[in-house]
Structures are given as structure tokens and as C-alpha cells.
Design a protein around this motif. Sequence first.
Motif, PDB file in Angstrom:
ATOM      1  N   UNK A   1       0.884  -1.201  -0.062  1.00 51.32           N
ATOM      2  CA  UNK A   1       0.056  -0.081  -0.052  1.00 51.32           C
ATOM      3  C   UNK A   1       0.804   1.318   0.173  1.00 51.32           C
ATOM      4  N   UNK A   2       2.096   1.243   0.890  1.00 52.28           N
ATOM      5  CA  UNK A   2       2.710   2.288   0.954  1.00 52.28           C
ATOM      6  C   UNK A   2       3.378   2.603  -0.465  1.00 52.28           C
ATOM      7  N   UNK A   3       3.978   1.532  -1.057  1.00 48.07           N
ATOM      8  CA  UNK A   3       4.522   1.760  -2.498  1.00 48.07           C
ATOM      9  C   UNK A   3       3.482   2.191  -3.423  1.00 48.07           C
ATOM     10  N   UNK A   4       2.407   1.865  -3.559  1.00 50.71           N
ATOM     11  CA  UNK A   4       1.492   2.351  -4.470  1.00 50.71           C
ATOM     12  C   UNK A   4       1.067   3.876  -4.160  1.00 50.71           C
TER      13      UNK A   4
ATOM     14  N   UNK B   1       1.386  -1.767 -10.301  1.00 48.92           N
ATOM     15  CA  UNK B   1       1.534  -0.552 -10.970  1.00 48.92           C
ATOM     16  C   UNK B   1       1.207  -0.817 -12.532  1.00 48.92           C
ATOM     17  N   UNK B   2       1.918  -1.776 -12.899  1.00 48.19           N
ATOM     18  CA  UNK B   2       1.877  -2.276 -14.392  1.00 48.19           C
ATOM     19  C   UNK B   2       0.621  -2.989 -14.716  1.00 48.19           C
ATOM     20  N   UNK B   3      -0.051  -3.279 -13.908  1.00 50.55           N
ATOM     21  CA  UNK B   3      -1.327  -3.951 -14.205  1.00 50.55           C
ATOM     22  C   UNK B   3      -2.404  -2.769 -14.063  1.00 50.55           C
ATOM     23  N   UNK B   4      -2.252  -1.896 -13.115  1.00 50.88           N
ATOM     24  CA  UNK B   4      -3.291  -0.660 -13.166  1.00 50.88           C
ATOM     25  C   UNK B   4      -2.937   0.017 -14.650  1.00 50.88           C
TER      26      UNK B   4
ATOM     27  N   UNK C   1      12.686   7.885  -7.377  1.00 43.03           N
ATOM     28  CA  UNK C   1      12.068   7.326  -6.264  1.00 43.03           C
ATOM     29  C   UNK C   1      12.367   6.089  -5.946  1.00 43.03           C
ATOM     30  N   UNK C   2      12.139   5.073  -6.752  1.00 41.14           N
ATOM     31  CA  UNK C   2      12.608   3.692  -6.455  1.00 41.14           C
ATOM     32  C   UNK C   2      14.006   3.536  -5.932  1.00 41.14           C
TER      33      UNK C   2
ATOM     34  N   UNK D   1       3.020   6.070  -2.864  1.00 36.48           N
ATOM     35  CA  UNK D   1       4.223   6.728  -3.292  1.00 36.48           C
ATOM     36  C   UNK D   1       4.367   6.444  -4.838  1.00 36.48           C
ATOM     37  N   UNK D   2       4.169   5.626  -5.482  1.00 35.77           N
ATOM     38  CA  UNK D   2       4.434   5.484  -7.214  1.00 35.77           C
ATOM     39  C   UNK D   2       3.557   5.905  -7.994  1.00 35.77           C
TER      40      UNK D   2
END
Length: 222
Positions: A9-12, A168-171, A138-139, A14-15
Motif C-alpha cells: 500500500x505504501x509503495x502504491x 502498478x503495471x497491471x493498473x 523514487x525507486x 508513493x508510485x
Amino acid sequence: MLELIKAITLGLVVLLPLANPLTTVALFLGLVGEMSYEERNRQARQASIYVFAIMMVAWYAGNAVLNTFGISIPGLRIAGGLIVAFIGFRMLFPARPAGHSVEANQKMDELDSAKEPVNIAFVPLAMPSTAGPGTIAMIISSASTVKSGVDFPAWVLSVAPVLTFLLVSLILWISLRSSGGIMKLVGKSGIEAISRLMGFLLVCMGVQFVINGVLEVAHTFH
């Protein structure tokens, strides 16, 4: 499992503002006007795969690149913060409509002059539209600062990045496949409004990155 969900969740959070799939949707629709339905789906699938690959390389090989060129973590943090803030300012006060860039204009010229469909999956959809300099910075910064056992368990740090990049790629893939419906539902004004909101968030994040980098430099010399 709760730690894994928290990390993803935190990664999403932020990205996704950096990747900004809605802006990529607007760019995608501007470039695929003459393409067939099958070709659009192929380009969407390839762009998603490229984004996943770019993010994976940035996470696992970013530190090696930094060490090779002698770039410190505070330096990366400050540079990344400036890039993120610059992208945010451009989203807040766009000089041109969303989706217009040097890369996009070059692809438009190629599409106008070529009979065969031009591949737009890597440039500009994957890079710089989705996995651009801000996302990569960021990554790499996250990979350098997140420590196993301190922030998250080691197994979470092994699994969470892969799942986050995959999501992220799926979204992005779902957004590109549903691009026509999204544009009808949200409209150009809606995409611009969301883009400006994300731009404000990016400016705040970029300024915070610069502050953290400066504090780290001051602490080192102190």
C-alpha cells in the motif's frame, strides 16, 4: 501478511502519483488514433511489461549504478526531490496540454509518415510518461534507505517490491485497455483536475525529499 499489505500500500501511494496512469491514457489516446483494436491492445500490453522491467531494474540495480558513479544517498535524494518537484510544477501549471511532450510529438510525426504502426510502447508510454525520471529516482532512493528488520522484515522487502511494481503495471494495462471509457467518464477536464491534484502532491513530496537530503548532509558534516 499485514506487513506485506502495508508495504505494498505504501509503495502504491508513493508510485502512483508519479506514474500517473491517467496522463498516460490521454497520451495513449492521442497516439493510437489510426491503430486497430488488436494493435492498441498489443501496445498497451507491451507498455505495461516495459514499465515493470524498468522498475525492477531501478530497484535491484540502482544502488550498483550509484556506487559506480560515486553518487551518495543524500545527493540522490536532493536530485530526486528536485526532479519530482519539477514534474509536480509542470503538472500544476502545464505549459501545454497533458500528454504533449517532445517524445510524443516525435511519435506523432512517425505515425503520420509511416504506413505500418509505430511502436509507442517503450517511448513515450513506458518512458518517460509512466516510469520517468521521478519514478526511477523514487525507486532507487527507496531501495537505498529501506532496511530489512528496521522498516520491514526481510521477506517482505523481497516480495513487496515485485508485487508493487506488478500492480502498478497491471493498473496501467487496465487503464490503457479501458482508455476510451475512462476518457468518456472523466473527460479531459477531469484528467486535468486529477493531474493538478497529483502535481501538488508531487511538489510536496519533492520538497520533503530535498529537506531530508539537506538534513542528511548537515548531519554528516556535523
